[in-house]
Design an enzyme around this catalytic site. Sequence first.
Site, mmCIF file in Angstrom:
data_model
loop_
_atom_site.group_PDB
_atom_site.id
_atom_site.type_symbol
_atom_site.label_atom_id
_atom_site.label_comp_id
_atom_site.label_asym_id
_atom_site.label_seq_id
_atom_site.Cartn_x
_atom_site.Cartn_y
_atom_site.Cartn_z
ATOM 1 N N HIS A 187 -12.476 22.989 56.137
ATOM 2 C CA HIS A 187 -12.436 22.218 57.381
ATOM 3 C C HIS A 187 -13.836 21.260 57.279
ATOM 4 O O HIS A 187 -13.713 20.359 57.992
ATOM 5 C CB HIS A 187 -12.483 23.335 58.331
ATOM 6 N N ASP A 207 -13.411 20.541 65.733
ATOM 7 C CA ASP A 207 -12.230 21.153 65.038
ATOM 8 C C ASP A 207 -11.255 21.832 65.696
ATOM 9 O O ASP A 207 -11.455 22.380 66.627
ATOM 10 C CB ASP A 207 -12.779 22.059 63.674
ATOM 11 N N GLN A 257 -0.072 27.536 54.923
ATOM 12 C CA GLN A 257 0.324 27.145 53.980
ATOM 13 C C GLN A 257 1.827 27.205 53.551
ATOM 14 O O GLN A 257 2.385 26.288 53.016
ATOM 15 C CB GLN A 257 -0.521 27.607 52.814
ATOM 16 N N TRP A 309 -4.173 22.099 53.086
ATOM 17 C CA TRP A 309 -3.606 20.662 53.235
ATOM 18 C C TRP A 309 -4.768 19.601 52.659
ATOM 19 O O TRP A 309 -4.579 18.685 52.180
ATOM 20 C CB TRP A 309 -3.832 20.435 54.826
#
Length: 472
Positions: free
Chosen positions: A17, A115, A388, A366
């Site tokens: 992240h 985030d 995922q 990702w």
Amino acid sequence: MEAKTHIALVSVPVYSHQRSILEFSKQLVHLHKGIHVTCINPTFSSPCCNTLALFHSLPPTIDYMFLPPINLEDLPHDTHPAVHVQFTISQSLPLIHDALKTLHSTSNLVAIISDGLITQVLPFGKELNVLSYTYFPSTAMLLSLCLYSSMLDKKISCEYKDLLDPIEIPGCIPIPGTDLPDPLHYDRSGEVYKQFLEANERFYLADGILVNTFYEMEANTIRALQQQEGRGIPSVFAIGPFVQKGSCTEGSTNEAEYLRWLDKQEQNSVLYVSFGSGGTIFQDQLNEIACGLELSGQKFLWVLRPPNKFGIIVDIGAETENPLKFLPNGFLHRTKGHGMVVPYWASQVQILGHGAIGGFLCHCGWNSTLEGVVHGIPLIAWPLFAEQKMNAVLLTNGLKVALRPKVNEKGIVEREEIAKVIKNLMVGEEGKGIRQGMENLKVAADNALKEDGSSTRTLTQLALKWTSLGVA
């Protein structure tokens, strides 16, 4: 001279992240010189060398601060890493609030971008009378699921894993219940599921959601979300793909060795095997992958970590034991010259950009997925955790740029299946179609980030809005 426009980013203590939001911030200040960024980072331990390398590589228009570490001693010793992250986030909120108040009083703060895992920050923007956005480091498809999760909760009565029919969300391909993100596999009366719904409800407090995808990759989903703007759903901005442009590792001793080995291989002949910055697998599956690689007869480069019951390593900088000892007896000898195993860590960006790489066995995180896309590398989808499996559905059923091996009734992909899928991707007819599809997606990703591309235009419009507030 002090920049007129100040943006605060709030990240989370998850390396993938942090990488994503920092790449976004670098692109933002590169395109718009009048913007200054400060990144606030909660922590539960001292940042590892890989994390520090990310921040040390930032340009001078991006400042950062690591908040004091949160004490995890009250948590049980054998706690899942995701619990560490959520506990750190909740305990760090007062520190984040104080840091934002200080920035607001000492600079021309116009927006807070937090985030997607820390939606608790969104109300702080309202309190400080600045814009408040979410940076969403995954797919528009996952964002849609999050935004529609309360509606699904009312509509669906059984456990999600027991659904007979796939879930259908506007603009998205159907998602089997077994491929939904981890929080939806928990008991719906439990705390994890409740927290998931509460976090998703907070997205509606955002002035906008910035998604690390691009319009051409998820056009139907983005269009469906944008059509709901003004009807409760926040504005959605597709501004990616943001991927790491170069290696941020500090002094990898084996880097030259594996790159030299790749230099000796034929074009598109090597399968790269990696489960992201922290992913790993259990011993039985590790054995099957090793045997499947050997059985396939294809060349491979495998980044290997020790097995782990959680499927993820908390401290990606820790190297506590030699992962090579977990390989089947004689594997390294039998595959010598044909494959290479790299312990713990490798520069994925450099590897995927090497001409010898012809396929990527990927955990469907990702960041890794987008790195495969921007380099045009066809995928074998091997999801481990989080969202995922949902990403794997998008890549295989939707975009058709990946193959996904079948899992047996014990939850293991057997060696014969692994070998078959590898050969299919690397030298089979189906692999040719996958390769062409990925090449088309690569071109679209390149175009999205050009000066007149869809993502650059979108980010420019946002930046102009922020800078106009800075001047006002």
